[in-house]
Design an enzyme around this catalytic site. Structure first.
Site, PDB file in Angstrom:
ATOM      1  N   VAL A 127      -5.693 -24.862  24.062  1.00 32.46           N
ATOM      2  CA  VAL A 127      -4.245 -24.715  23.865  1.00 32.46           C
ATOM      3  C   VAL A 127      -3.967 -23.771  22.700  1.00 32.46           C
ATOM      4  CG1 VAL A 127      -3.621 -26.943  24.869  1.00 32.46           C
ATOM      5  CG2 VAL A 127      -4.171 -26.807  22.431  1.00 32.46           C
ATOM      6  N   ALA A 128      -4.975 -22.993  22.298  1.00 32.99           N
ATOM      7  CA  ALA A 128      -4.833 -22.053  21.181  1.00 32.99           C
ATOM      8  C   ALA A 128      -4.338 -20.714  21.714  1.00 32.99           C
ATOM      9  CB  ALA A 128      -6.175 -21.916  20.446  1.00 32.99           C
ATOM     10  N   ARG A 129      -5.229 -19.774  21.859  1.00 36.82           N
ATOM     11  CA  ARG A 129      -4.963 -18.477  22.472  1.00 36.82           C
ATOM     12  C   ARG A 129      -6.193 -18.095  23.276  1.00 36.82           C
ATOM     13  NH1 ARG A 129      -0.447 -19.295  21.208  1.00 36.82           N
ATOM     14  NH2 ARG A 129       1.086 -17.884  20.235  1.00 36.82           N
ATOM     15  N   ASP A 139      -4.674 -23.582  29.086  1.00 38.27           N
ATOM     16  CA  ASP A 139      -3.251 -23.254  29.080  1.00 38.27           C
ATOM     17  C   ASP A 139      -3.038 -21.810  28.654  1.00 38.27           C
ATOM     18  OD1 ASP A 139      -0.455 -24.064  29.375  1.00 38.27           O
ATOM     19  OD2 ASP A 139      -0.326 -23.805  27.204  1.00 38.27           O
ATOM     20  N   GLU A 149      -2.420 -12.518  29.968  1.00 40.02           N
ATOM     21  CA  GLU A 149      -1.369 -13.348  30.574  1.00 40.02           C
ATOM     22  C   GLU A 149      -0.220 -12.467  31.043  1.00 40.02           C
ATOM     23  OE1 GLU A 149      -0.215 -16.401  27.801  1.00 40.02           O
ATOM     24  OE2 GLU A 149      -2.261 -17.159  27.587  1.00 40.02           O
ATOM     25  N   HIS A 191       0.532 -21.279  30.184  1.00 39.39           N
ATOM     26  CA  HIS A 191       0.940 -21.238  28.776  1.00 39.39           C
ATOM     27  C   HIS A 191       2.246 -22.004  28.560  1.00 39.39           C
ATOM     28  CE1 HIS A 191       0.478 -18.635  24.889  1.00 39.39           C
ATOM     29  NE2 HIS A 191       0.893 -19.862  24.599  1.00 39.39           N
TER      30      HIS A 191
END
Length: 337
Positions: free
Chosen positions: A246-248, A272, A277, A296
């Site tokens: 869930v970071a990058r 996520d 993206e 995301h």
């Protein structure tokens, strides 16, 4: 606010989002209490200002405004306002290139760190339970009209390893401890948290990876964390471990992750975030059965703007009183990226 001694204190503020009109009286109260004269302008969903936006000094960039293309089209030019002195951002990350010019010219920027902690912790455990209780297999059986007992696991016997034990990490650790999990956390500086069974310094990251059944990535994206989880780190993980990011996407070596999932070197992953993206249709991640993808959206919550608005109002009071603001950013943490 730092003003010349002969100049009257006045601040021009732009509010955005669905709750802007509700916030206006609170803004007036805060300015009045500080003895500051202000002009408050609202940007509506149609992209119209209810006053003249030229000379704007403070911008509240809400979460809600991002839903409206016309409003965003009107908002983005305010980034170039020469009088702009402070902007409240809607997210925790500041790796998006739109923020760097603001920082470069000395405009103050505060992020939304902390307001997404609870929904993201809920997201994390939605997918911890998805894997632990074999939700996908149950749904597949239902679709096939097949009745067979599936023996799930028990979180009370599992270890949760959190890389990046900040606001999101602490929220996830609290939930993990409520499920009876053993909780390990890693970050640059030691932390005292009653939900943490062991603090793991960055140089011992492989120990955390080797011991954890669920590895959660929620570290900030910076020069220090780009590619932090690569082939070596994935090899250090348990074969029955699940990775949740869930970071990058940039904190992962994505090709190495794809190979680890294909070879079953780890049990699975919930992502996520990805390196690009939206995720391109040709990415192998789409077709890996042991990979769950979400667009995301882990941090989205109907309470998001309420939480961000409260943070903005707190910071507005600090801004007009010349006090340090919460979550002020002094650098993007990324160079030449």
């Amino acid at each position: 606010m730092r003003r010349g001694s002969e100049e009257q204190a006045l601040v021009k503020i732009c509010l955005t989002g669905d709750h802007a009109d509700e916030m206006r009286p609170r803004v007036d109260e805060i300015l009045c209490a500080a003895g500051v004269e202000g002009e408050v302008i609202v940007l509506d969903a149609a992209g119209c200002f209810d006053g003249d936006p030229s000379g704007i000094e403070v911008v509240y960039f809400s979460l809600g405004v991002t839903k409206y293309a016309a409003a965003m089209k009107s908002l983005l030019p305010l980034f170039d306002e020469p009088q702009l002195r402070w902007m409240q951002g809607p997210g925790a990350g500041v790796d998006n290139p739109i923020w760097q010019p603001i920082l470069d010219r000395g405009t103050r920027l505060t992020n939304a760190s902390g307001i997404h902690s609870e929904p993201i912790a809920q997201y994390i455990f939605a997918y911890v339970l998805h894997w632990e209780r074999n939700v996908a297999r149950h749904l597949a059986q239902q679709g096939a009209r097949h009745w067979e007992v599936i023996r799930g696991g028990d979180l009370g016997a599992k270890t949760l390893g959190i890389v990046g034990y900040g606001g999101i990490g602490r929220a996830a650790g609290r939930v993990g401890k409520a499920f009876g999990m053993r909780v390990l956390g890693s970050r640059r500086t030691p932390i005292d948290d009653p939900n943490l069974d062991r603090f793991v310094p960055p140089e011992s990251l492989h120990e955390l990876l080797a011991e954890s059944h669920y590895v959660v990535l929620c570290m900030p994206f910076s020069d220090e964390t780009v590619g932090m989880i690569g082939a070596g780190e994935l090899a250090a993980m348990r074969q029955d471990a699940v990775l949740i990011n869930v970071a990058r996407g940039g904190v992962m070596d994505e090709p190495a992750l794809i190979e680890a999932l294909r070879s079953r070197a780890i049990r699975g992953a919930t992502l996520d975030v990805t390196s690009v993206e939206p995720l391109p249709p040709e990415s192998p991640l789409w077709s890996l059965e042991n990979c769950v993808l979400t667009p995301h959206d882990a941090g989205y919550s109907p309470l998001g703007d309420e939480r961000l608005g409260a943070l903005f109002l707190e910071n507005l009071g600090r801004f007009v009183r010349d006090e340090a603001m919460v979550n002020e950013i002094f650098t993007s943490g990324l160079t030449n990226r």
